[in-house]
Design a protein around this motif. Structure first.
Motif, PDB file in Angstrom:
ATOM      1  N   PHE B  82       3.011  24.705 -45.986  1.00  9.72           N
ATOM      2  CA  PHE B  82       3.563  23.530 -45.501  1.00  9.72           C
ATOM      3  C   PHE B  82       3.523  23.486 -44.148  1.00  9.72           C
ATOM      4  O   PHE B  82       3.593  24.641 -43.464  1.00  9.72           O
ATOM      5  CB  PHE B  82       5.026  23.297 -46.085  1.00  9.72           C
ATOM      6  CG  PHE B  82       4.995  22.696 -47.402  1.00  9.72           C
ATOM      7  CD1 PHE B  82       4.968  23.827 -48.633  1.00  9.72           C
ATOM      8  CD2 PHE B  82       5.397  21.614 -47.986  1.00  9.72           C
ATOM      9  CE1 PHE B  82       4.952  23.556 -49.865  1.00  9.72           C
ATOM     10  CE2 PHE B  82       5.304  21.286 -49.201  1.00  9.72           C
ATOM     11  CZ  PHE B  82       5.340  22.150 -50.103  1.00  9.72           C
ATOM     12  N   ASN B  84       5.842  22.792 -42.035  1.00 11.93           N
ATOM     13  CA  ASN B  84       6.902  23.345 -41.546  1.00 11.93           C
ATOM     14  C   ASN B  84       7.672  24.589 -42.189  1.00 11.93           C
ATOM     15  O   ASN B  84       8.498  25.115 -42.343  1.00 11.93           O
ATOM     16  CB  ASN B  84       8.439  22.662 -41.556  1.00 11.93           C
ATOM     17  CG  ASN B  84       8.561  21.876 -42.778  1.00 11.93           C
ATOM     18  OD1 ASN B  84       8.050  22.684 -43.856  1.00 11.93           O
ATOM     19  ND2 ASN B  84       9.288  20.891 -43.054  1.00 11.93           N
ATOM     20  N   TYR B  85       6.506  25.192 -42.977  1.00 12.74           N
ATOM     21  CA  TYR B  85       6.528  26.596 -43.474  1.00 12.74           C
ATOM     22  C   TYR B  85       7.378  26.557 -44.646  1.00 12.74           C
ATOM     23  O   TYR B  85       7.010  27.148 -45.940  1.00 12.74           O
ATOM     24  CB  TYR B  85       7.144  27.674 -42.934  1.00 12.74           C
ATOM     25  CG  TYR B  85       6.597  27.682 -41.228  1.00 12.74           C
ATOM     26  CD1 TYR B  85       5.334  27.339 -41.023  1.00 12.74           C
ATOM     27  CD2 TYR B  85       7.287  28.034 -40.431  1.00 12.74           C
ATOM     28  CE1 TYR B  85       4.754  27.108 -39.916  1.00 12.74           C
ATOM     29  CE2 TYR B  85       6.906  27.995 -38.979  1.00 12.74           C
ATOM     30  CZ  TYR B  85       5.638  27.491 -38.790  1.00 12.74           C
ATOM     31  OH  TYR B  85       5.079  27.463 -37.488  1.00 12.74           O
ATOM     32  N   ALA B  86       8.637  25.658 -44.988  1.00 11.67           N
ATOM     33  CA  ALA B  86       9.515  25.565 -46.138  1.00 11.67           C
ATOM     34  C   ALA B  86       9.753  26.921 -46.511  1.00 11.67           C
ATOM     35  O   ALA B  86       9.624  27.241 -47.841  1.00 11.67           O
ATOM     36  CB  ALA B  86       8.871  24.645 -47.212  1.00 11.67           C
ATOM     37  N   LEU B  87      10.206  27.962 -45.656  1.00 17.22           N
ATOM     38  CA  LEU B  87      10.616  29.075 -46.177  1.00 17.22           C
ATOM     39  C   LEU B  87      12.174  29.073 -46.938  1.00 17.22           C
ATOM     40  O   LEU B  87      12.894  28.078 -46.547  1.00 17.22           O
ATOM     41  CB  LEU B  87      10.741  30.193 -45.215  1.00 17.22           C
ATOM     42  CG  LEU B  87       9.633  30.439 -44.476  1.00 17.22           C
ATOM     43  CD1 LEU B  87       9.650  31.658 -43.503  1.00 17.22           C
ATOM     44  CD2 LEU B  87       8.328  30.833 -45.617  1.00 17.22           C
ATOM     45  N   TYR B  88      12.558  29.929 -47.790  1.00 21.73           N
ATOM     46  CA  TYR B  88      13.727  29.830 -48.488  1.00 21.73           C
ATOM     47  C   TYR B  88      14.503  30.684 -47.587  1.00 21.73           C
ATOM     48  O   TYR B  88      14.941  31.939 -47.623  1.00 21.73           O
ATOM     49  CB  TYR B  88      13.803  30.335 -49.806  1.00 21.73           C
ATOM     50  CG  TYR B  88      12.729  29.877 -50.771  1.00 21.73           C
ATOM     51  CD1 TYR B  88      12.509  28.403 -50.903  1.00 21.73           C
ATOM     52  CD2 TYR B  88      11.655  30.632 -51.206  1.00 21.73           C
ATOM     53  CE1 TYR B  88      11.644  27.871 -51.503  1.00 21.73           C
ATOM     54  CE2 TYR B  88      10.619  30.127 -52.009  1.00 21.73           C
ATOM     55  CZ  TYR B  88      10.478  28.573 -52.090  1.00 21.73           C
ATOM     56  OH  TYR B  88       9.642  28.014 -52.836  1.00 21.73           O
ATOM     57  N   ARG B 142       7.141  33.489 -39.330  1.00 23.41           N
ATOM     58  CA  ARG B 142       7.477  32.516 -40.331  1.00 23.41           C
ATOM     59  C   ARG B 142       6.180  31.994 -41.092  1.00 23.41           C
ATOM     60  O   ARG B 142       6.120  31.856 -42.231  1.00 23.41           O
ATOM     61  CB  ARG B 142       8.133  31.418 -39.943  1.00 23.41           C
ATOM     62  CG  ARG B 142       9.655  31.800 -39.583  1.00 23.41           C
ATOM     63  CD  ARG B 142      10.143  30.713 -39.076  1.00 23.41           C
ATOM     64  NE  ARG B 142      11.648  30.994 -38.239  1.00 23.41           N
ATOM     65  CZ  ARG B 142      12.293  30.317 -37.689  1.00 23.41           C
ATOM     66  NH1 ARG B 142      12.120  29.032 -37.700  1.00 23.41           N
ATOM     67  NH2 ARG B 142      13.286  30.857 -36.821  1.00 23.41           N
TER      68      ARG B 142
END
Lengths: 277, 423
Positions: B82, B84-88, B142
């Protein structure tokens, strides 16, 4: 900050702390006074005694107080648990989905939250007696849910809205079902919100007096705030001020503990690093 | 790995506005395809339809020969990075990368999860950061974690949604190379959305240019650059962008604001009847005649212009030459500029000169260009009049051959390393 400003902040802070804690300290002081000491017209007890605590925990008043304590803890915890679970699911739906009647649901919830509690007590009393919920745990849990759920839903949906949609979509692309995305990604991120909601819900149930006194009649379900009203002095001419104060102090302790424990969980900025920096 | 086929894909929103209109695209197995266009052209929507986050209004989408229109994202076995990376944020880097593996319950033993995450981490040089939380990582790290999460699963295809747009310029360049290297090495079908034409040109085997939800041209970067089908593609590809100049044709003589040139009879034939034309001249196809030598100079034409501003960059020199087009052309050019997300306030031609050029602000300069490099467009339809279909086909065959070679090399390399070709 200049020194003058600092002093001002300290003074203001101190004033607020004193203002807020004065009643608490007063109750604490009362609970440590002997019956004779109560009429001394002094703020601090001249002689500290634990007799009031003995009275409510092991003495004559323990028959009244201990079952009430048990009821209060049980009912408040169960009501909190149910409210948080239901509110989490509802708030998720409200913040993520578009469905007909969403506005109506939210408005109704808010209307219920601001509805004066006292006005529904009498009808509830009649209904509960008819259907057999009077003087039972569910008989209190249900009205508590009615009061806590709307607030919980509003608080939690605000938290859910803060969580980026992308997180959930990423989870779905990664192979998660909607339920997995909810439980493994959304809920952990909403933990601060869940705890905040839990505290609010617990307080509402724990501090309630109106429902407690109106919908109960025996030890079977009477919570502490209601039980305090049934304390009696040694004779009918004596006010049970000391015992009541001691009981008030005892019921404050769990609240303080819960806030201290949960406070660590309510850390802002848990979503830091989720998305672009 | 799989081929992705888009057949007349349409996306209409509630108000009936088609965000994506009638897009057909064949993405071959192992191919790196770029979706590019200015903001609002529907490229992200198209990508999200492929991955399953947007419903497809009309048309068929198949992955590996199976129609997937109605499949949920998790059943399409695609991996996406994504914007915006959408990391958890609540999981460590290790768990972030392992997340897709953990979801496939029981499929992977703990040892296997660890092995595969370690492999991905090695590829992306994340070994030292596995136990950290995303909040403590830099933007580039990230970005790499997001890529790790995509590659760990051996998905059928990678989808990137403007993955580099949040990074600063230097890091963007590095990550761009990193993505190209990773794709070549894994040989996985990749669809990449960007608005940045440099990324499009450098990364893609083929580039699909979109405009207002409609596909303009799908071709190799070279074909897009050399044989654009219309004004929009010509203006979008290239940096600095192609100059559009008003032109008038009389016989085979084309008059431009700076002089007249002769064009070939068949182009003149195609352009006949048009009241006025738009000529396209790439900045890099213009030279300072002073810095040119012998035979090359004789092939082109020279003209004298007033240079307004110059910018010396060390390796080259930009010179700005103002001109005033007549009103009809001006209106057309302004419209085109707006479509291309531009905000130019004046009409000027940009030329990229040799850094040795002595031309400076306010000079009168003698510039040179080869008329063969000139593009001509019909202003009403926007279509190119100079596009050479035979040459375009040649470029196509050539690019495809080069792609196959690169794929072969990566397979051979993978076998040599003993990992086995990516399945």
């Amino acid at each position: 900050m200049s020194t003058g400003e600092k002093v001002l902040w300290w003074v203001a802070g101190l004033a607020i702390v004193v203002y807020a804690l004065f009643p608490v300290v007063w109750i604490l002081s009362l609970s440590l006074k002997s019956n004779a000491g109560l009429t001394e017209n002094r703020f601090w007890p001249s002689e500290v005694t634990w007799s009031n605590y003995q009275l409510i925990l092991t003495g004559d008043a323990s028959d009244l107080f201990l079952p009430a304590l048990r009821n209060s803890i049980g009912i408040a915890l169960i009501a909190t648990l149910i409210a948080v679970v239901l509110a989490t699911l509802t708030a998720y739906a409200v913040s993520r989905l578009q469905f007909p009647g969403k506005k109506l649901l939210l408005t109704t919830a808010l209307a219920v939250a601001i509805f004066p509690v006292i006005s529904i007590v009498t009808p509830l009393f009649n209904i509960w007696r008819t259907i057999g919920l009077y003087d039972t745990w569910p008989g209190l849990i249900i009205p508590y849910l009615a009061v806590t759920l709307p607030l919980a839903i509003w608080t939690l949906s605000a938290f859910f809205r803060e969580i980026p949609w992308d997180m959930e979509q990423a989870a779905q692309v990664d192979g998660a079902t909607t339920w997995q995305a909810f439980t493994k990604v959304i809920v952990p991120l909403a933990v601060p919100g869940v705890f905040t909601t839990a505290i609010i819900a617990f307080f509402l149930a724990w501090n309630d007096f109106v429902f407690g006194i109106s919908l109960t009649s025996t030890d079977a379900s009477r919570p502490v705030p209601a039980a305090l009203a049934f304390f009696t002095g040694a004779s009918q001419f004596e006010e049970p001020t000391g015992a009541t104060s001691a009981a008030a102090v005892v019921v404050t302790i769990p609240v303080v503990i819960i806030v201290l424990v949960f406070q660590r969980r309510i850390v802002a900025g848990l979503t830091n690093g989720a998305v672009k920096g | 790995m799989a081929a992705i086929t888009l057949d007349r894909i349409v996306k209409k929103y509630g108000d009936g506005f088609p965000a994506v209109n009638d897009v057909s695209l064949d993405i071959k197995d192992g191919e790196f395809v770029i979706l590019v266009g200015p903001s609002g052209c529907g490229k992200s929507t198209l990508l999200r339809m492929i991955v399953g986050l947007e419903d497809i209004t009309d048309g068929d989408l198949s992955i590996g020969g199976t129609r997937v229109n109605d499949k949920a994202p998790r059943d399409r076995n695609l991996a996406m990075v994504f914007q915006n990376y959408a990391l958890y944020p609540h999981l460590s880097v290790f768990e972030n990368i392992a997340f897709p593996l953990r979801l496939a319950k029981g499929k992977h033993s703990d040892d296997e999860v660890r092995r595969r995450v370690d492999e991905a981490a090695d590829l992306l040089e994340l070994r030292d950061h596995l136990e950290r939380k995303p909040a403590n990582l830099s933007g580039g790290q990230r970005q790499r974690v997001a890529m790790g999460r995509a590659i760990v699963r051996q998905a059928d295809a990678f989808l990137f949604d403007e993955p580099l747009s949040n990074l600063d310029a230097k890091l963007r360049g590095q990550m761009r190379t990193e993505i190209a290297r990773m794709q070549r090495r894994l040989g996985t079908t990749t669809v990449y959305v960007t608005h940045d034409q440099t990324e499009a040109m450098t990364l893609g085997d083929r580039v699909a240019v979109l405009r207002k939800g409609e596909l303009q041209q799908v071709a190799s970067p070279r074909e897009l650059y050399e044989e654009p089908v219309n004004l929009f593609v010509a203006g979008f590809i290239g940096s600095p962008p192609m100059n559009f100049l008003p032109a008038q044709l009389e016989g085979t003589t084309l008059s431009l604001p700076f002089g007249a040139v002769e064009i070939t009879p068949d182009v003149a034939e195609r352009a006949r009847g048009a009241e006025f034309l738009i000529a396209g001249l790439r900045p890099e196809h213009v030279e300072d005649s002073e810095t040119l030598e012998g035979p090359r100079r004789d092939r082109g034409v020279t003209f004298d212009v007033d240079v307004d501003v110059t910018e010396w960059l060390g390796n080259e020199l930009y010179a700005y030459v103002p001109f005033s087009p007549d009103e009809r052309v001006a209106a057309k050019l302004a419209e085109l500029d707006k479509e291309l997300d531009g905000e130019s306030m004046r009409h000027q031609m940009v030329v990229t000169l040799d850094a040795r050029s002595r031309v400076r602000d306010g000079d009168r300069a003698r510039l040179w260009f080869d008329p063969a490099s000139l593009h001509l467009f019909d202003p009403s339809s926007g279509l190119s009049l100079t596009r050479d279909e035979d040459r375009a086909r040649e470029i196509q065959v050539d690019s495809e051959a080069m792609r196959q070679q690169a794929l072969e090399r990566s397979r051979a390399h993978a076998e040599a390393v003993g990992q086995g070709a990516p399945a």
